[in-house]
Design an enzyme around this catalytic site. Structure first.
Site, mmCIF file in Angstrom:
data_model
loop_
_atom_site.group_PDB
_atom_site.id
_atom_site.type_symbol
_atom_site.label_atom_id
_atom_site.label_comp_id
_atom_site.label_asym_id
_atom_site.label_seq_id
_atom_site.Cartn_x
_atom_site.Cartn_y
_atom_site.Cartn_z
ATOM 1 N N HIS A 127 0.751 -1.312 0.555
ATOM 2 C CA HIS A 127 0.190 -0.649 -0.440
ATOM 3 C C HIS A 127 1.140 1.082 0.285
ATOM 4 O O HIS A 127 2.087 1.249 0.420
ATOM 5 C CB HIS A 127 -0.902 -0.047 1.165
ATOM 6 C CG HIS A 127 -0.422 0.166 2.764
ATOM 7 N ND1 HIS A 127 0.101 1.292 3.401
ATOM 8 C CD2 HIS A 127 -0.039 -0.963 3.159
ATOM 9 C CE1 HIS A 127 0.310 0.450 4.709
ATOM 10 N NE2 HIS A 127 0.270 -0.544 4.709
ATOM 11 N N ASP A 160 -0.561 4.269 1.391
ATOM 12 C CA ASP A 160 -1.096 5.560 1.890
ATOM 13 C C ASP A 160 -0.260 5.415 3.354
ATOM 14 O O ASP A 160 -0.037 3.963 3.606
ATOM 15 C CB ASP A 160 -2.348 5.069 1.746
ATOM 16 C CG ASP A 160 -3.443 3.840 2.412
ATOM 17 O OD1 ASP A 160 -2.542 3.018 2.181
ATOM 18 O OD2 ASP A 160 -4.250 3.510 3.456
ATOM 19 N N ASP A 162 5.976 1.375 6.908
ATOM 20 C CA ASP A 162 5.080 0.666 6.855
ATOM 21 C C ASP A 162 4.063 1.773 6.053
ATOM 22 O O ASP A 162 3.538 2.842 5.977
ATOM 23 C CB ASP A 162 3.923 0.955 7.907
ATOM 24 C CG ASP A 162 2.436 0.384 7.694
ATOM 25 O OD1 ASP A 162 2.464 -0.031 7.094
ATOM 26 O OD2 ASP A 162 1.698 0.097 8.543
ATOM 27 N N GLU A 202 -5.422 1.228 2.787
ATOM 28 C CA GLU A 202 -4.710 0.059 3.361
ATOM 29 C C GLU A 202 -4.531 0.235 4.863
ATOM 30 O O GLU A 202 -5.230 0.324 5.785
ATOM 31 C CB GLU A 202 -3.981 -0.912 3.396
ATOM 32 C CG GLU A 202 -3.722 -2.442 3.692
ATOM 33 C CD GLU A 202 -2.973 -1.902 5.837
ATOM 34 O OE1 GLU A 202 -2.983 -3.192 6.215
ATOM 35 O OE2 GLU A 202 -2.349 -0.710 5.586
ATOM 36 N N GLU A 203 -4.785 1.775 5.128
ATOM 37 C CA GLU A 203 -4.965 2.294 6.498
ATOM 38 C C GLU A 203 -5.790 2.747 6.836
ATOM 39 O O GLU A 203 -6.444 3.119 8.154
ATOM 40 C CB GLU A 203 -3.704 3.229 6.578
ATOM 41 C CG GLU A 203 -2.039 3.194 7.210
ATOM 42 C CD GLU A 203 -1.654 2.172 8.091
ATOM 43 O OE1 GLU A 203 -2.747 1.415 8.342
ATOM 44 O OE2 GLU A 203 -0.777 1.984 7.617
ATOM 45 N N GLU A 214 3.652 -5.551 4.326
ATOM 46 C CA GLU A 214 3.685 -5.468 5.926
ATOM 47 C C GLU A 214 5.224 -5.198 6.685
ATOM 48 O O GLU A 214 5.682 -6.473 6.273
ATOM 49 C CB GLU A 214 2.761 -6.340 6.162
ATOM 50 C CG GLU A 214 1.209 -5.750 5.917
ATOM 51 C CD GLU A 214 0.926 -3.945 5.908
ATOM 52 O OE1 GLU A 214 1.426 -3.503 6.920
ATOM 53 O OE2 GLU A 214 0.409 -3.780 5.463
ATOM 54 N N HIS A 267 3.540 3.721 12.533
ATOM 55 C CA HIS A 267 1.920 4.747 12.774
ATOM 56 C C HIS A 267 2.731 5.243 14.087
ATOM 57 O O HIS A 267 2.047 6.300 14.671
ATOM 58 C CB HIS A 267 1.395 4.078 13.660
ATOM 59 C CG HIS A 267 0.841 2.880 12.716
ATOM 60 N ND1 HIS A 267 -0.549 2.767 12.598
ATOM 61 C CD2 HIS A 267 1.326 2.580 11.167
ATOM 62 C CE1 HIS A 267 -1.405 2.528 11.452
ATOM 63 N NE2 HIS A 267 0.267 2.418 10.738
#
Length: 377
Positions: free
Chosen positions: A65, A67, A98, A132-133, A161, A347
């Site tokens: 991903h 995003d 990520d 995805e997020e 991931e 994150h």
């Protein structure tokens, strides 16, 4: 452009979900130049990129991903979150781990492989999403529906991931638990606390039911998954006044469950417990994804062998953690393995990936490709 350079270019694009911010256009241009057939799949505000090289079976998919989650207050970062910075052996920036680092490594691995093996066996593919997020509705979930409509097969899928714990390759995901969320409203009758006979307190009605739900043993798990877990994440009631019985209560709860239970069985049991305690309720369910498990097979064997070769370690093969977009690909009949860099900073403020890991990832991914599709010119 090296994997580090490509990762930096991706980080510079502030692709806060669901905005792709031009990441997929950059990847598309590179893969088209490498000989891939590229198809953009846009649904609503979400960009998805489907790229393939070769034809026929087996179909090996790399899934990622573009995003990222919001950066939070930029002033808390040592360097601006969307301006990549190399510092102390790490690449810093939102999405470095990520998963723009993995996405860059996938692209480089695919380019290098087809440059050497243009006549390889089967189909080599890449799928990227910008959803995805976020809600994960118009991303891989929607693409999987389109694949079903087309009859597009996927035999094996590597998800980028960040799976590793202490060093690259020390853990791979070979399955994930399902995630089922309930949004509950318990109906009562508002009234004065001095006249409870003229009201119906939803907190009192729900309390024994909640105790029963929390005490319930939903299953015993199995050899691949732990017992199902039930957790309440939000609970609210009241008007703010200390002399008013509220008219309703709202709660949000979540199940993380393996293959020993099903979403239907959990829904049925929750509603039976609520009714058994006389609770008047409305309940909306959201199934984020069913559990999946990749048993021993070609992809797991190829991934473990590649890690042994490139990292010199034996990976832990886990089904722990949250969910990933692999949950939408597994039901297509694919083996799914997740392999990426360390996840310690994802994150967080000052998210980063070790340069050593980032530079090693393309070789690791390419080694998996060689083992799965290596025959041919």
């Amino acid at each position: 452009m090296s994997v580090v350079d490509l990762a930096c270019e991706l980080i510079r694009r502030p692709s806060v979900t669901p905005d792709d911010a031009g990441c997929q256009a950059l990847v598309s241009a590179r893969l088209e130049q490498a000989g891939f057939t590229v198809e953009p799949l846009r649904y609503g505000a979400v960009d998805n990129l489907w790229a393939t090289h070769g034809s026929g079976a087996p179909v090996l998919l790399f899934l990622g991903h573009t995003d990222v989650v919001p950066s939070g207050p930029a002033e808390r970062w040592q360097s601006p979150p969307f301006e990549p910075e190399l510092r102390d052996g790490f690449l810093f920036g939102r999405g470095a781990a990520d998963m723009k680092g993995s996405a860059a490594a996938m692209v480089v691995a695919l380019e290098e492989f087809v440059r050497q093996r243009r006549g390889h066996a089967g189909t080599l593919a890449l799928l990227l999403t910008s959803d995805e997020e976020g809600r994960a509705v118009d991303g891989v979930r929607r693409v999987a529906e389109e694949f079903r409509r087309r009859g597009q097969r996927i035999d094996a899928c590597v998800v980028g991931e960040p799976s590793s714990k202490q060093r690259l390759g020390d853990l791979i995901r070979v399955g994930r638990r399902g995630s089922l969320t309930g949004r509950l409203r318990v109906r009562g009758v508002q009234g004065h606390v001095a006249y409870p006979d003229k009201a119906r307190n939803p907190i009192h009605a729900f309390a024994p039911a909640l105790a029963a739900l929390a005490a319930e043993r939903w299953d015993e798990g199995d050899d691949a998954f732990p017992p199902t877990s039930f957790q309440v994440s939000n609970l609210e009631a009241g008007t703010g006044a200390d002399n008013v019985i509220p008219g309703d209560l709202r709660a949000v709860f979540n199940f993380r469950y393996g293959t020993a239970s099903s979403a239907d069985s959990l829904r049925t049991r929750v509603e039976a417990i609520l009714r058994g305690h006389g609770v008047e309720f409305e309940l909306d369910w959201w199934l984020s994804g069913e559990p999946f498990l990749t048993r021993a097979g070609a992809l797991r064997e190829a991934t473990v062998a590649a890690i042994r070769e490139h990292c010199g370690i034996e990976p832990e093969q886990s089904t722990g953690g949250g969910t990933s977009d692999g949950r939408f690909i597994a039901p297509l009949g694919a083996e799914v393995v997740e392999l990426g860099p360390c996840n310690a900073s994802i994150h967080q403020v000052d998210e980063c990936v070790a340069l050593e890991e980032l530079q090693a990832l393309p070789g690791l991914y390419r080694s998996i490709i060689e083992r799965m599709l290596g025959s041919g010119a």
